[in-house]
Design a protein around this motif. Structure first.
Motif, PDB file in Angstrom:
ATOM      1  N   ILE B 174       0.844  -1.202   0.000  1.00 32.99           N
ATOM      2  CA  ILE B 174       0.000   0.000   0.000  1.00 32.99           C
ATOM      3  C   ILE B 174       0.873   1.244   0.000  1.00 32.99           C
ATOM      4  O   ILE B 174       0.687   2.168  -0.788  1.00 32.99           O
ATOM      5  N   LYS B 175       1.873   1.234   0.899  1.00 32.83           N
ATOM      6  CA  LYS B 175       2.692   2.434   1.080  1.00 32.83           C
ATOM      7  C   LYS B 175       3.439   2.805  -0.196  1.00 32.83           C
ATOM      8  O   LYS B 175       3.454   3.963  -0.600  1.00 32.83           O
ATOM      9  N   TYR B 176       4.067   1.813  -0.844  1.00 33.26           N
ATOM     10  CA  TYR B 176       4.908   2.133  -1.988  1.00 33.26           C
ATOM     11  C   TYR B 176       4.187   2.011  -3.327  1.00 33.26           C
ATOM     12  O   TYR B 176       4.783   2.262  -4.373  1.00 33.26           O
ATOM     13  N   SER B 177       2.883   1.642  -3.285  1.00 36.99           N
ATOM     14  CA  SER B 177       2.146   1.448  -4.532  1.00 36.99           C
ATOM     15  C   SER B 177       2.166   2.701  -5.396  1.00 36.99           C
ATOM     16  O   SER B 177       2.193   2.615  -6.623  1.00 36.99           O
ATOM     17  N   VAL B 178       2.170   3.881  -4.736  1.00 38.29           N
ATOM     18  CA  VAL B 178       2.138   5.114  -5.538  1.00 38.29           C
ATOM     19  C   VAL B 178       3.496   5.431  -6.150  1.00 38.29           C
ATOM     20  O   VAL B 178       3.603   6.297  -7.003  1.00 38.29           O
ATOM     21  N   GLU B 179       4.563   4.722  -5.668  1.00 33.62           N
ATOM     22  CA  GLU B 179       5.886   4.976  -6.241  1.00 33.62           C
ATOM     23  C   GLU B 179       6.295   3.888  -7.229  1.00 33.62           C
ATOM     24  O   GLU B 179       6.968   4.154  -8.220  1.00 33.62           O
ATOM     25  N   TRP B 180       5.873   2.653  -6.943  1.00 34.63           N
ATOM     26  CA  TRP B 180       6.296   1.532  -7.792  1.00 34.63           C
ATOM     27  C   TRP B 180       5.542   1.455  -9.104  1.00 34.63           C
ATOM     28  O   TRP B 180       6.062   1.009 -10.110  1.00 34.63           O
ATOM     29  N   TRP B 181       4.249   1.837  -9.058  1.00 29.70           N
ATOM     30  CA  TRP B 181       3.438   1.695 -10.263  1.00 29.70           C
ATOM     31  C   TRP B 181       2.880   3.045 -10.702  1.00 29.70           C
ATOM     32  O   TRP B 181       2.752   3.954  -9.887  1.00 29.70           O
ATOM     33  N   ASN B 182       2.530   3.159 -11.981  1.00 32.67           N
ATOM     34  CA  ASN B 182       1.808   4.341 -12.456  1.00 32.67           C
ATOM     35  C   ASN B 182       0.419   4.330 -11.863  1.00 32.67           C
ATOM     36  O   ASN B 182      -0.261   3.319 -11.879  1.00 32.67           O
ATOM     37  N   THR B 183       0.012   5.462 -11.313  1.00 29.52           N
ATOM     38  CA  THR B 183      -1.293   5.482 -10.667  1.00 29.52           C
ATOM     39  C   THR B 183      -1.891   6.875 -10.753  1.00 29.52           C
ATOM     40  O   THR B 183      -1.164   7.864 -10.922  1.00 29.52           O
TER      41      THR B 183
END
Lengths: 58, 248
Positions: B174-183
């Motif tokens: 959840i925490k890194y989802s905004v950094e790892w993937w395009n969102t």
């Protein structure tokens, strides 16, 4: 206040329906979880008290 | 360092007496703080230059999302504590807090969807952040369902502790989802190292409502734990004395 009058405050520049539905939903959610928590807490206390009182009289 | 407090906390009796006078003040302070932060945020904070007034949803969305994750972190750590030390209070905590965490996750999802409509033009996208928070909500529901379906307390304690620990893997996602993937979702509002990217009149009320929701949830958690302790320890003498004394 960030708004000139109450109508502006409720309308939120066409976003009123979104903002207020979020706060309505959140208020209801928090009220429900609080109510269920307190009523369960009270109910257990009363059930146990009645049981202990009954055991004493037998 | 003395570890007596740690061992004491493991005892339901000690915990009950310790938490009894704490729940109401915590809950009350939380309500006042939350209300203060929300009124400030919704009525007095300046309008966002891009999003207009829809950004005011942030004052409940971010606190709910933070609480949903914090509750799960606490759940997972309790599961670990139970599996390693067999501490009696840990499964009580998990059972008491899981429904509160589920409500927080639901509030974050619903407020996010309603915010998404005017901002992104859609209620929902299957991107990493939204999906991983949905998984968090489903994990809570799974824990609650498992807890309710097992009548054997010993088995339920262990099963729920294991699933709580396993679910911890979702938190960094959840925490890194905004950094790892395009969102579509924006990055974190609060970080420990940097100042928020918005003016103080915007983030101070957000901080206050977050602290308020933390205290409110803590008060709820203590009450729910007390209920569970009374149920589990109803045969012991101290519960009898406690109940006959009256009062919440």
């Amino acid at each position: 206040m960030a708004f000139d009058n109450l109508t502006d405050f409720f309308e939120m520049g066409r976003h009123g329906v979104y903002v207020w539905s979020v706060y309505g939903f959140s208020t209801v959610s928090l009220a429900l979880i609080t109510w269920s928590t307190l009523s369960k807490r009270h109910q257990i206390q009363e059930t146990l008290r009645k049981r202990f009182l009954r055991d004493k009289t037998i | 360092m003395s570890w007596t407090w740690f061992h004491k906390l493991g005892s339901p009796k000690w915990f009950f007496h310790w938490s009894k006078s704490l729940a109401l003040p915590l809950f009350g302070f939380g309500c006042i703080c939350l209300l203060f932060g929300l009124v400030w945020g919704v009525a007095f904070a300046p309008e966002d230059y891009q999003q207009g007034n829809s950004f005011r949803i942030i004052y409940i969305h971010v606190p709910a999302a933070i609480l949903a994750q914090s509750c799960y972190l606490a759940l997972g750590l309790s599961g670990l504590v139970f599996l390693v030390w067999q501490m009696k209070i840990a499964p009580i905590f998990i059972k008491a807090v899981a429904p509160v965490g589920a409500v927080m996750a639901l509030m974050a999802l619903v407020s996010g969807a309603i915010w998404g409509k005017p901002t992104w033009g859609t209620w929902w996208v299957w991107d990493a952040r939204l999906t991983s928070v949905l998984v968090l909500f489903l994990l809570y529901m799974g824990i609650i369902a498992l807890q309710n379906s097992l009548n054997d307390v010993t088995l339920a304690n262990k099963a729920v502790a294991v699933i709580s620990v396993v679910g911890l893997i979702n938190l960094p996602i959840i925490k890194y989802s905004v950094e790892w993937w395009n969102t579509l979702h924006q990055g974190a509002t609060f970080t420990l190292t940097e100042k928020p990217a918005m003016p103080a009149e915007m983030w101070v009320p957000l901080l206050i409502s977050t602290i308020g929701l933390y205290c409110l949830v803590a008060g709820l958690a203590l009450w729910r734990m007390q209920t569970e302790i009374l149920i589990r320890e109803h045969r012991s003498n101290w519960v009898k004395q406690e109940v006959m004394k009256d009062g919440l």
